[in-house]
Design a protein around this motif. Structure first.
Motif, PDB file in Angstrom:
ATOM      1  N   SER A   1       0.804  -0.901  -0.269  1.00 16.61           N
ATOM      2  CA  SER A   1       0.003  -0.206   0.327  1.00 16.61           C
ATOM      3  C   SER A   1       0.918   1.249  -0.098  1.00 16.61           C
ATOM      4  N   PHE A   2       2.073   1.053   0.352  1.00 13.80           N
ATOM      5  CA  PHE A   2       3.256   2.606   0.396  1.00 13.80           C
ATOM      6  C   PHE A   2       3.699   3.058  -0.765  1.00 13.80           C
ATOM      7  N   GLN A   3       3.734   1.231  -1.085  1.00 15.35           N
ATOM      8  CA  GLN A   3       4.550   1.983  -2.669  1.00 15.35           C
ATOM      9  C   GLN A   3       3.877   2.620  -2.750  1.00 15.35           C
ATOM     10  N   GLN A   4       2.209   1.827  -2.919  1.00 14.06           N
ATOM     11  CA  GLN A   4       1.034   2.416  -3.999  1.00 14.06           C
ATOM     12  C   GLN A   4       0.854   4.183  -4.389  1.00 14.06           C
ATOM     13  N   LEU A   5       1.595   3.977  -2.525  1.00 11.52           N
ATOM     14  CA  LEU A   5       0.932   5.500  -2.588  1.00 11.52           C
ATOM     15  C   LEU A   5       2.326   6.879  -2.659  1.00 11.52           C
ATOM     16  N   VAL A   6       3.526   6.064  -2.865  1.00 13.46           N
ATOM     17  CA  VAL A   6       4.572   6.759  -3.101  1.00 13.46           C
ATOM     18  C   VAL A   6       4.792   7.014  -4.771  1.00 13.46           C
ATOM     19  N   GLN A   7       3.893   5.464  -5.843  1.00 10.72           N
ATOM     20  CA  GLN A   7       3.715   5.493  -6.983  1.00 10.72           C
ATOM     21  C   GLN A   7       3.067   7.287  -7.379  1.00 10.72           C
ATOM     22  N   ARG A   8       1.972   7.102  -6.524  1.00  7.80           N
ATOM     23  CA  ARG A   8       1.353   8.649  -6.632  1.00  7.80           C
ATOM     24  C   ARG A   8       1.762   9.761  -6.906  1.00  7.80           C
ATOM     25  N   ARG A   9       2.455   9.769  -5.421  1.00  6.53           N
ATOM     26  CA  ARG A   9       3.310  11.064  -5.470  1.00  6.53           C
ATOM     27  C   ARG A   9       4.074  11.448  -7.047  1.00  6.53           C
ATOM     28  N   GLN A  10       4.579   9.900  -7.295  1.00  4.37           N
ATOM     29  CA  GLN A  10       6.072   9.999  -8.347  1.00  4.37           C
ATOM     30  C   GLN A  10       5.221  10.255  -9.552  1.00  4.37           C
ATOM     31  N   THR A  11       3.960  10.450 -10.125  1.00  2.00           N
ATOM     32  CA  THR A  11       3.364  11.576 -11.015  1.00  2.00           C
ATOM     33  C   THR A  11       3.216  12.221 -11.141  1.00  2.00           C
ATOM     34  N   GLY A  12       3.159  12.936  -9.566  1.00  2.00           N
ATOM     35  CA  GLY A  12       3.378  14.481  -9.485  1.00  2.00           C
ATOM     36  C   GLY A  12       2.163  14.884  -8.439  1.00  2.00           C
ATOM     37  N   GLU A  13       1.292  14.565  -8.726  1.00  2.00           N
ATOM     38  CA  GLU A  13       0.020  14.238  -7.150  1.00  2.00           C
ATOM     39  C   GLU A  13       0.515  14.801  -5.793  1.00  2.00           C
ATOM     40  N   PRO A  14       0.141  15.725  -5.433  1.00  2.00           N
ATOM     41  CA  PRO A  14       0.571  16.424  -4.116  1.00  2.00           C
ATOM     42  C   PRO A  14       0.223  15.708  -2.673  1.00  2.00           C
ATOM     43  N   VAL A  15       0.774  15.520  -2.421  1.00  2.00           N
ATOM     44  CA  VAL A  15       1.385  14.834  -1.038  1.00  2.00           C
ATOM     45  C   VAL A  15      -0.021  15.651  -0.515  1.00  2.00           C
ATOM     46  N   ALA A  16      -0.560  15.835  -0.203  1.00  2.00           N
ATOM     47  CA  ALA A  16      -1.937  17.084   0.192  1.00  2.00           C
ATOM     48  C   ALA A  16      -3.131  16.126  -0.568  1.00  2.00           C
ATOM     49  N   TYR A  17      -3.628  16.356  -1.498  1.00  2.00           N
ATOM     50  CA  TYR A  17      -4.605  15.287  -2.310  1.00  2.00           C
ATOM     51  C   TYR A  17      -4.257  14.005  -2.104  1.00  2.00           C
ATOM     52  N   ILE A  18      -3.453  13.134  -1.952  1.00  2.00           N
ATOM     53  CA  ILE A  18      -3.071  11.862  -1.627  1.00  2.00           C
ATOM     54  C   ILE A  18      -3.495  11.393  -0.183  1.00  2.00           C
ATOM     55  N   ILE A  19      -3.244  12.132   1.147  1.00  2.00           N
ATOM     56  CA  ILE A  19      -3.307  11.685   2.292  1.00  2.00           C
ATOM     57  C   ILE A  19      -4.655  12.398   2.561  1.00  2.00           C
ATOM     58  N   GLY A  20      -4.996  13.789   1.180  1.00  2.00           N
ATOM     59  CA  GLY A  20      -6.503  14.079   2.212  1.00  2.00           C
ATOM     60  C   GLY A  20      -6.856  15.108   3.187  1.00  2.00           C
ATOM     61  N   GLN A  21      -5.593  15.269   3.253  1.00  2.00           N
ATOM     62  CA  GLN A  21      -5.346  16.542   4.454  1.00  2.00           C
ATOM     63  C   GLN A  21      -4.132  17.851   4.253  1.00  2.00           C
ATOM     64  N   LYS A  22      -4.064  19.181   4.283  1.00  2.00           N
ATOM     65  CA  LYS A  22      -2.986  19.830   4.503  1.00  2.00           C
ATOM     66  C   LYS A  22      -3.061  20.583   5.987  1.00  2.00           C
ATOM     67  N   GLU A  23      -2.281  21.721   6.894  1.00  2.00           N
ATOM     68  CA  GLU A  23      -1.941  22.269   7.929  1.00  2.00           C
ATOM     69  C   GLU A  23      -1.965  23.475   7.556  1.00  2.00           C
TER      70      GLU A  23
END
Ligand code: GLN
Length: 279
Positions: A55-77
C-alpha cells in the motif's frame, strides 16, 4: 521490509520528481500507519507486513506522477488547523497566512467585525480567523459547490460555528451586504503561464489558479465591486503573485482605495496588497 528500508527506497524513487522526497515519504507512511513522524524515528527497525508495504509503494507511485501529498492524504495544515483538502480546493499555502496575520494584528478580539472571505476553497482563511475571533461574523463564499461542502465539513470538524458558507461567484451571494473586512486569495496566475502545466499545480483546480491573460481579471473585479460592499474605512486585503505588485497598486489606486499597503512574504517577495474603502 522494515520502516527505514521502505523510507530510503521511497526517498530514492521520489528524488527526481519532488524536492522534499524524504519528507513526502515520511508523511505518506505516517498517513498509512496512522502514526506521527516521531514513531518512524523511534521504530526504524520495525517490520511491516507485505500488504502495508505494498500500500505504501502505491502511495509513493501516485506521488511520483506529481500528485500532491496533500491530495493523496486528503489533508493540509494551515494556521495549525488540520484541513481536509481535495482536488476541488486549492492546497493552502503558508504565504496565505500573511493575510490572516495582518487582519489579526489590526483588528482586536473586542471589536465586532463582519468579514467576507471570497473564494474560500477549503475554508483556510475563514477558518483560521474564526478560530482566533469567535465573536466575529464571517461569511465565506466560493463558486464551487464541492469547495463549499469541503469548507463546511472542515468547520464542523473544527467546531467553528461562526462562519456562514454561501455558494456563488465573488460578490454574487452577498446581495447588498456590507463588511468591515473583505479578504481573498483569488486566482492570479496568467492563464498561459507555463507554471500551470508543471509539477503539483497540475492537480489543482485551474479555476482557483488562473485568471485571464495577465492573471488579474478576478482581482480587478473584486477590487472594483468591493467598494460597494465595504463599510466606511473598511479593509480590502488580497493575495497576489510576487511580480504583480505595481499593477495591483495601480488597480487599487485608480479605484480610490486609501492607505494602500503592500506586504512581503518571508522570502521578501511582495504578496499581499491592502487598502481602505474610498467611500
Ligand atoms: N500561489 C499559487 C501558485 O503559485 C497560486 C495561488 C492562487 O492563484 N491563489 O501556484
Amino acid at each position: 521490509m522494515i520502516i527505514s528500508e521502505l523510507l530510503s527506497e521511497a526517498t530514492g524513487l521520489l528524488e527526481s520528481s519532488s524536492d522534499s522526497a524524504r519528507l513526502d515519504a515520511e508523511i505518506l507512511l505516517c498517513h498509512l500507519l496512522q502514526k506521527d513522524r516521531a514513531y518512524l524515528i523511534t521504530w526504524p527497525d520495525k517490520e511491516l507486513d507485505s500488504q502495508t508495504a505494498e500500500s505504501f509503494q502505491q502511495l509513493v507511485q501516485r506521488r511520483q506522477t506529481g500528485e500532491p501529498v496533500a491530495y493523496i492524504i486528503g489533508q493540509k495544515e494551515f494556521w495549525s488547523l488540520n484541513l481536509n483538502v481535495n482536488p476541488h480546493t486549492l492546497i493552502p499555502r503558508p504565504e496565505t497566512e500573511l493575510l490572516v496575520e495582518y487582519i489579526l494584528q489590526h483588528y482586536p478580539a473586542d471589536r465586532d467585525i463582519k468579514l467576507a472571505d471570497l473564494g474560500t476553497g477549503s475554508g483556510a482563511i475563514a477558518l483560521a480567523l474564526a478560530s482566533e475571533r469567535s465573536q466575529w461574523q464571517i461569511i465565506a463564499t466560493d463558486q464551487s459547490n464541492e469547495a463549499i461542502k469541503t469548507a463546511e465539513h472542515n468547520a464542523a470538524q473544527l467546531k467553528l460555528n461562526n462562519i456562514e458558507f454561501r455558494q456563488g461567484s465573488w460578490f454574487q451571494p452577498l446581495a447588498d451586504e456590507a463588511f468591515d473586512i473583505i479578504v481573498s486569495n483569488p486566482p492570479y496566475v496568467a492563464e498561459h503561464d507555463e507554471h500551470l502545466t508543471q509539477g503539483d499545480v497540475r492537480f489543482e483546480p485551474q479555476s482557483a489558479l488562473a485568471s485571464g491573460a495577465d492573471g488579474l481579471n478576478d482581482i480587478r473585479l473584486i477590487a472594483d465591486q468591493a467598494r460597494q460592499h465595504l463599510h466606511a474605512d473598511g479593509l480590502l486585503i488580497i493575495e497576489h503573485g510576487y511580480d504583480q505588485k505595481d499593477k495591483i497598486f495601480d488597480i487599487f489606486n485608480s479605484l480610490g482605495y486609501k492607505k494602500i499597503l503592500q506586504l512581503a512574504d518571508i522570502a521578501k517577495k511582495p504578496r499581499v496588497t491592502l487598502g481602505y474603502s474610498p467611500i
